[in-house]
Design a protein around this motif. Structure first.
Motif, PDB file in Angstrom:
ATOM      1  N   LEU A 117       0.831  -1.203   0.000  1.00 56.82           N
ATOM      2  CA  LEU A 117       0.000   0.000   0.000  1.00 56.82           C
ATOM      3  C   LEU A 117       0.868   1.256   0.000  1.00 56.82           C
ATOM      4  CD1 LEU A 117      -2.797  -1.065   2.521  1.00 56.82           C
ATOM      5  CD2 LEU A 117      -3.170  -0.379   0.139  1.00 56.82           C
ATOM      6  N   THR A 118       1.865   1.282   0.856  1.00 63.40           N
ATOM      7  CA  THR A 118       2.733   2.460   0.937  1.00 63.40           C
ATOM      8  C   THR A 118       3.505   2.672  -0.356  1.00 63.40           C
ATOM      9  OG1 THR A 118       2.929   2.301   3.338  1.00 63.40           O
ATOM     10  CG2 THR A 118       4.657   3.510   2.185  1.00 63.40           C
ATOM     11  N   GLU A 119       4.024   1.599  -0.919  1.00 65.19           N
ATOM     12  CA  GLU A 119       4.778   1.711  -2.176  1.00 65.19           C
ATOM     13  C   GLU A 119       3.881   2.206  -3.305  1.00 65.19           C
ATOM     14  OE1 GLU A 119       6.331  -2.157  -2.890  1.00 65.19           O
ATOM     15  OE2 GLU A 119       8.019  -1.928  -1.500  1.00 65.19           O
ATOM     16  N   THR A 120       2.681   1.672  -3.389  1.00 66.92           N
ATOM     17  CA  THR A 120       1.794   1.974  -4.508  1.00 66.92           C
ATOM     18  C   THR A 120       1.135   3.342  -4.368  1.00 66.92           C
ATOM     19  OG1 THR A 120       1.357  -0.405  -4.664  1.00 66.92           O
ATOM     20  CG2 THR A 120      -0.083   1.045  -5.918  1.00 66.92           C
ATOM     21  N   VAL A 121       0.722   3.661  -3.161  1.00 64.14           N
ATOM     22  CA  VAL A 121       0.010   4.924  -2.935  1.00 64.14           C
ATOM     23  C   VAL A 121       0.976   6.078  -2.720  1.00 64.14           C
ATOM     24  CG1 VAL A 121      -1.638   6.120  -1.442  1.00 64.14           C
ATOM     25  CG2 VAL A 121      -2.000   3.706  -2.018  1.00 64.14           C
ATOM     26  N   ARG A 122       1.889   5.939  -1.782  1.00 71.27           N
ATOM     27  CA  ARG A 122       2.790   7.040  -1.436  1.00 71.27           C
ATOM     28  C   ARG A 122       3.898   7.231  -2.465  1.00 71.27           C
ATOM     29  NH1 ARG A 122       3.251   8.503   4.027  1.00 71.27           N
ATOM     30  NH2 ARG A 122       4.948   9.814   3.292  1.00 71.27           N
ATOM     31  N   ASP A 123       4.515   6.131  -2.887  1.00 70.53           N
ATOM     32  CA  ASP A 123       5.679   6.240  -3.765  1.00 70.53           C
ATOM     33  C   ASP A 123       5.296   6.382  -5.237  1.00 70.53           C
ATOM     34  OD1 ASP A 123       7.060   5.904  -1.402  1.00 70.53           O
ATOM     35  OD2 ASP A 123       7.552   3.794  -1.762  1.00 70.53           O
ATOM     36  N   LYS A 124       4.312   5.592  -5.677  1.00 74.40           N
ATOM     37  CA  LYS A 124       3.917   5.624  -7.091  1.00 74.40           C
ATOM     38  C   LYS A 124       2.776   6.597  -7.376  1.00 74.40           C
ATOM     39  CE  LYS A 124       5.358   0.838  -7.952  1.00 74.40           C
ATOM     40  NZ  LYS A 124       4.889  -0.513  -8.359  1.00 74.40           N
ATOM     41  N   GLY A 125       2.099   7.052  -6.331  1.00 76.84           N
ATOM     42  CA  GLY A 125       1.055   8.058  -6.510  1.00 76.84           C
ATOM     43  C   GLY A 125      -0.219   7.563  -7.153  1.00 76.84           C
ATOM     44  N   ARG A 126      -0.592   6.311  -6.897  1.00 80.05           N
ATOM     45  CA  ARG A 126      -1.872   5.813  -7.420  1.00 80.05           C
ATOM     46  C   ARG A 126      -3.018   6.392  -6.588  1.00 80.05           C
ATOM     47  NH1 ARG A 126      -0.022   0.808  -9.675  1.00 80.05           N
ATOM     48  NH2 ARG A 126       1.787   1.460 -10.901  1.00 80.05           N
ATOM     49  N   PRO A 127      -4.117   6.768  -7.197  1.00 82.30           N
ATOM     50  CA  PRO A 127      -5.247   7.309  -6.456  1.00 82.30           C
ATOM     51  C   PRO A 127      -5.752   6.333  -5.398  1.00 82.30           C
ATOM     52  CG  PRO A 127      -5.490   7.789  -8.778  1.00 82.30           C
ATOM     53  CD  PRO A 127      -4.329   6.845  -8.663  1.00 82.30           C
ATOM     54  N   PHE A 128      -6.001   6.871  -4.211  1.00 80.33           N
ATOM     55  CA  PHE A 128      -6.385   6.057  -3.050  1.00 80.33           C
ATOM     56  C   PHE A 128      -7.571   6.701  -2.352  1.00 80.33           C
ATOM     57  CE2 PHE A 128      -6.330   5.507   1.539  1.00 80.33           C
ATOM     58  CZ  PHE A 128      -6.242   4.134   1.694  1.00 80.33           C
ATOM     59  N   LEU A 129      -8.534   5.857  -1.944  1.00 84.47           N
ATOM     60  CA  LEU A 129      -9.676   6.301  -1.154  1.00 84.47           C
ATOM     61  C   LEU A 129      -9.783   5.435   0.090  1.00 84.47           C
ATOM     62  CD1 LEU A 129     -12.267   7.993  -0.740  1.00 84.47           C
ATOM     63  CD2 LEU A 129     -13.485   6.273  -2.109  1.00 84.47           C
ATOM     64  N   GLY A 130      -9.709   6.072   1.263  1.00 86.97           N
ATOM     65  CA  GLY A 130      -9.924   5.384   2.526  1.00 86.97           C
ATOM     66  C   GLY A 130     -11.292   5.770   3.070  1.00 86.97           C
ATOM     67  N   ILE A 131     -12.056   4.775   3.534  1.00 89.72           N
ATOM     68  CA  ILE A 131     -13.420   5.011   4.001  1.00 89.72           C
ATOM     69  C   ILE A 131     -13.541   4.635   5.473  1.00 89.72           C
ATOM     70  CG2 ILE A 131     -15.836   4.317   3.736  1.00 89.72           C
ATOM     71  CD1 ILE A 131     -15.234   3.779   0.776  1.00 89.72           C
ATOM     72  N   CYS A 132     -14.022   5.573   6.291  1.00 85.63           N
ATOM     73  CA  CYS A 132     -14.254   5.378   7.722  1.00 85.63           C
ATOM     74  C   CYS A 132     -12.964   4.914   8.410  1.00 85.63           C
ATOM     75  CB  CYS A 132     -15.427   4.435   7.953  1.00 85.63           C
ATOM     76  SG  CYS A 132     -16.068   4.501   9.657  1.00 85.63           S
ATOM     77  N   VAL A 133     -12.898   3.702   8.936  1.00 88.20           N
ATOM     78  CA  VAL A 133     -11.666   3.250   9.577  1.00 88.20           C
ATOM     79  C   VAL A 133     -10.531   3.165   8.552  1.00 88.20           C
ATOM     80  CG1 VAL A 133     -10.558   1.365  10.834  1.00 88.20           C
ATOM     81  CG2 VAL A 133     -12.880   2.032  11.412  1.00 88.20           C
ATOM     82  N   GLY A 134     -10.852   2.877   7.307  1.00 87.87           N
ATOM     83  CA  GLY A 134      -9.837   2.892   6.251  1.00 87.87           C
ATOM     84  C   GLY A 134      -9.195   4.261   6.111  1.00 87.87           C
ATOM     85  N   MET A 135      -9.966   5.320   6.354  1.00 88.22           N
ATOM     86  CA  MET A 135      -9.431   6.681   6.377  1.00 88.22           C
ATOM     87  C   MET A 135      -8.604   6.908   7.641  1.00 88.22           C
ATOM     88  SD  MET A 135     -10.591   9.544   8.311  1.00 88.22           S
ATOM     89  CE  MET A 135     -11.172  11.216   8.093  1.00 88.22           C
ATOM     90  N   GLN A 136      -9.099   6.440   8.779  1.00 83.08           N
ATOM     91  CA  GLN A 136      -8.391   6.650  10.035  1.00 83.08           C
ATOM     92  C   GLN A 136      -7.019   5.984  10.041  1.00 83.08           C
ATOM     93  OE1 GLN A 136     -10.979   5.407  13.221  1.00 83.08           O
ATOM     94  NE2 GLN A 136     -12.484   7.025  12.853  1.00 83.08           N
ATOM     95  N   LEU A 137      -6.885   4.855   9.370  1.00 86.55           N
ATOM     96  CA  LEU A 137      -5.600   4.152   9.333  1.00 86.55           C
ATOM     97  C   LEU A 137      -4.518   4.931   8.599  1.00 86.55           C
ATOM     98  CD1 LEU A 137      -6.735   0.445   8.696  1.00 86.55           C
ATOM     99  CD2 LEU A 137      -6.188   1.563  10.868  1.00 86.55           C
ATOM    100  N   MET A 138      -4.897   5.975   7.867  1.00 86.55           N
ATOM    101  CA  MET A 138      -3.919   6.828   7.196  1.00 86.55           C
ATOM    102  C   MET A 138      -3.135   7.672   8.193  1.00 86.55           C
ATOM    103  SD  MET A 138      -6.537   8.063   4.189  1.00 86.55           S
ATOM    104  CE  MET A 138      -5.425   9.141   3.283  1.00 86.55           C
ATOM    105  N   ALA A 139      -3.627   7.799   9.419  1.00 86.84           N
ATOM    106  CA  ALA A 139      -2.997   8.622  10.445  1.00 86.84           C
ATOM    107  C   ALA A 139      -1.726   7.969  10.976  1.00 86.84           C
ATOM    108  CB  ALA A 139      -3.974   8.858  11.592  1.00 86.84           C
ATOM    109  N   GLU A 140      -0.989   8.761  11.747  1.00 92.97           N
ATOM    110  CA  GLU A 140       0.214   8.229  12.392  1.00 92.97           C
ATOM    111  C   GLU A 140      -0.132   7.261  13.514  1.00 92.97           C
ATOM    112  OE1 GLU A 140       3.443  11.787  12.175  1.00 92.97           O
ATOM    113  OE2 GLU A 140       1.561  12.251  13.212  1.00 92.97           O
ATOM    114  N   ALA A 141      -1.237   7.558  14.224  1.00 96.64           N
ATOM    115  CA  ALA A 141      -1.597   6.711  15.365  1.00 96.64           C
ATOM    116  C   ALA A 141      -3.076   6.852  15.672  1.00 96.64           C
ATOM    117  CB  ALA A 141      -0.778   7.103  16.593  1.00 96.64           C
TER     118      ALA A 141
END
Length: 204
Positions: free
Chosen positions: A68-92
């Motif tokens: 996920l990190t390689e594909t989203v952060r490094d390669k810049g593929r569009p990403f959508l996080g929903i509810c807890v999926g959004m919360q997991l984007m946080a540091e903690a």
């Protein structure tokens, strides 16, 4: 276009898949496979439940957090996080202790503490979405929320939208090719389907 819908045991997986199809998605890969994520053109991370358990379930999929990190952060593929999926984007996250998240957007997921004693927890039902920082996928409207914890972004530029529940609450965060929404597009009828359609057409 291939869309990877990550299956890590999140409760709203099938309803998100159905909503994506209703919005026009055709090649959806519901997957637990890190290599499928690496090869996808777009990625959706759904989620219902506690932060710690959700993060543990995601980490339990071999190579998934790295992919996920390689594909989203490094390669810049569009990403959508929903509810807890959004919360997991946080540091903690601070639900049942402090637990490490993916760390993509600076901030912490903390318990909702409304200043209005009449505002009940969990925050459940329809509420307004207000723009905080203009984003091509977010519009003013009404969406369906169900949560007891919320993303507290450290940088104002990452806050895309808010709602009000006894005080300002994060409704969406965004950075680069990443968007996370606290509300449920799959339960937000026309408003949610428009967001998903824009996500499918997004060329960041």
């Amino acid at each position: 276009m291939t869309l990877a819908l990550v299956d890590y045991g999140a409760g709203n997986l099938r309803s998100v898949e159905n909503a994506l199809r209703a919005a026009g998605a055709e090649n959806i890969r519901v997957t637990t496979d890190a290599d499928v994520v690496r090869g996808a053109d777009r990625i959706v991370l759904p989620g219902v439940g506690a932060f710690a358990a959700s993060m543990a379930a995601l980490k339990a999929l071999p190579g998934m957090t790295k992919a996920l990190t390689e594909t989203v952060r490094d390669k810049g593929r569009p990403f959508l996080g929903i509810c807890v999926g959004m919360q997991l984007m946080a540091e903690a996250g601070e639900e049942f202790g402090r637990h490490q998240g993916l760390g993509w957007i600076p901030g912490t997921v903390a318990k909702l503490e409304p200043t209005d004693p009449d505002a009940r927890i969990p925050h459940m039902g329809w509420n307004d979405v207000t723009i905080a920082t203009a984003h091509p996928l977010i519009e003013v409207g009404e969406a369906y929320f169900l949560h007891s914890f919320a993303f507290e972004a450290r940088e104002a530029s990452d806050l895309a939208a808010t709602t009000d529940h006894g005080g300002q609450v994060t409704a969406a965060v965004a950075r680069d090719t990443m968007l996370g929404v606290q509300f449920h597009p799959e339960k937000s009828q026309a408003y949610g389907l428009r967001l998903l359609k824009r996500f499918l057409e997004w060329r960041p």
